[in-house]
Design an enzyme around this catalytic site. Structure first.
Site, short mmCIF file in Angstrom:
data_model
loop_
_atom_site.label_atom_id
_atom_site.label_comp_id
_atom_site.label_asym_id
_atom_site.label_seq_id
_atom_site.Cartn_x
_atom_site.Cartn_y
_atom_site.Cartn_z
N HIS A 1 0.82 -1.20 0.00
CA HIS A 1 0.00 0.00 0.00
C HIS A 1 0.86 1.26 0.00
O HIS A 1 2.08 1.20 0.07
CB HIS A 1 -0.95 0.01 1.20
CG HIS A 1 -0.24 -0.07 2.53
ND1 HIS A 1 0.04 -1.27 3.16
CD2 HIS A 1 0.28 0.90 3.33
CE1 HIS A 1 0.68 -1.04 4.29
NE2 HIS A 1 0.83 0.28 4.42
N TYR B 1 -3.53 3.52 2.06
CA TYR B 1 -4.54 3.10 1.09
C TYR B 1 -3.90 2.16 0.08
O TYR B 1 -2.71 2.28 -0.23
CB TYR B 1 -5.14 4.30 0.35
CG TYR B 1 -5.97 5.21 1.22
CD1 TYR B 1 -7.30 4.92 1.48
CD2 TYR B 1 -5.41 6.36 1.79
CE1 TYR B 1 -8.07 5.75 2.29
CE2 TYR B 1 -6.18 7.19 2.60
CZ TYR B 1 -7.50 6.89 2.84
OH TYR B 1 -8.25 7.71 3.63
N THR B 2 -4.70 1.26 -0.46
CA THR B 2 -4.23 0.35 -1.51
C THR B 2 -4.87 0.73 -2.83
O THR B 2 -6.11 0.70 -2.94
CB THR B 2 -4.58 -1.12 -1.18
OG1 THR B 2 -4.05 -1.46 0.10
CG2 THR B 2 -4.00 -2.05 -2.24
N CYS C 1 -8.75 -8.62 5.92
CA CYS C 1 -8.61 -7.16 6.01
C CYS C 1 -9.99 -6.56 6.24
O CYS C 1 -10.92 -6.78 5.45
CB CYS C 1 -8.00 -6.60 4.72
SG CYS C 1 -7.61 -4.83 4.83
#
Length: 279
Positions: free
Chosen positions: A81, A98-99, A253
């Protein structure tokens, strides 16, 4: 004598031309095979321009950021990320991971799908962003490392915006014809409207039916619903994820309470620590 000298000259020129051709060909192949250098810096924030902002729902938007050139790549390893830096409503600095939903095969830009919460500090920054603004980004970050074929199958349990690393990993696997890894995803949300990337996920399930399975779970499902109801249970994991084995891995996740509950479920079902990974 002049005839022999002419022959030698022609031979020399022919050899020289061949050497140049071989060198040019080698250089071309080298440039084609060389992996493009990524644009990220793990130590310093870099600025990327917002070129498109598309609202997907009342609190979800897709943000597209330009890279320096049309052929540039972000340089983010699969499943890792980036850190984004902005300002909250009070003007205080905030940094959050954030990814991206894009891969390095998507040259020239990268995209983030962001769910903006009413009291979210970084959510405020994204809500205020306009096309032409710049986002400060640093990376790559993360412990996850993936190599094609390193496991026979992946189980995934995601909640809410925790879908983004799962989506990125799944895309990388399915779009690689040399990777035969099978992916089994359980994706939980509160309502149907909360499901992120549903069109893309359904498209992958349709295009790769033998390699990708997805099971949606909703806490508040609509009247007509054929997915799971409530919270993700041990029974759901048993049914929709690969059974514990040395050649499988289960990724999770989601919100902290969900991560804690899923870890307990996986432990109870016999998944060892080596078989589990939490983003």
């Amino acid at each position: 004598m002049e005839f022999l000298q002419g022959q030698r000259l022609e031979t020399t020129l022919a050899v020289a031309a061949a050497v140049v051709a071989v060198a040019a060909g080698s250089a071309y192949l080298f440039l084609r095979s060389r992996k493009p250098r990524g644009c990220l810096d793990p130590e310093n924030f870099k600025e990327f321009k917002l070129v498109e902002k598309r609202q997907l729902s009342h609190n979800v938007a897709k943000f597209k950021f330009a890279l320096p050139t049309p052929t540039s790549v972000l340089g983010l390893p699969i499943g890792q990320h980036i850190s984004c830096r902005g300002q909250d409503a009070s003007g205080e600095e905030v940094i959050k991971p954030y990814t991206p939903t894009t891969l390095d095969s998507d040259v020239g830009s990268f995209e983030l799908v962001i769910k903006m919460y009413p009291q979210g500090r970084m959510s405020h920054h994204f809500r205020e962003m306009k096309v032409g603004d710049y986002m400060s980004v640093k990376g790559p970050k993360g412990r996850f490392k993936y190599l094609p074929g390193q496991v026979r199958a992946l189980g995934m349990v995601a909640g809410g915006s925790g879908i983004t690393p799962m989506f990125q990993v799944t895309r990388a696997i399915l779009e690689n014809p040399k990777d035969n890894t099978k992916v089994h995803l359980i994706y939980a949300n509160v309502t149907y409207e909360d499901i992120l990337l549903k069109e893309e996920l359904d498209g992958m399930a349709k295009n790769y039916p033998d390699r990708f399975k997805i099971y949606y779970v909703l806490n508040q499902p609509p009247e007509v619903w054929d997915g799971g109801v409530g919270f993700v249970s041990k029974e759901m994991i048993q049914t929709h994820c690969p059974a514990p084995a040395a050649d499988i891995q289960v990724l999770r996740c989601g919100p902290p309470p969900m991560n804690k509950a899923m870890a307990a479920h996986l432990d109870d079902l016999g998944y060892t620590k080596e078989m589990q990974f939490q983003f």
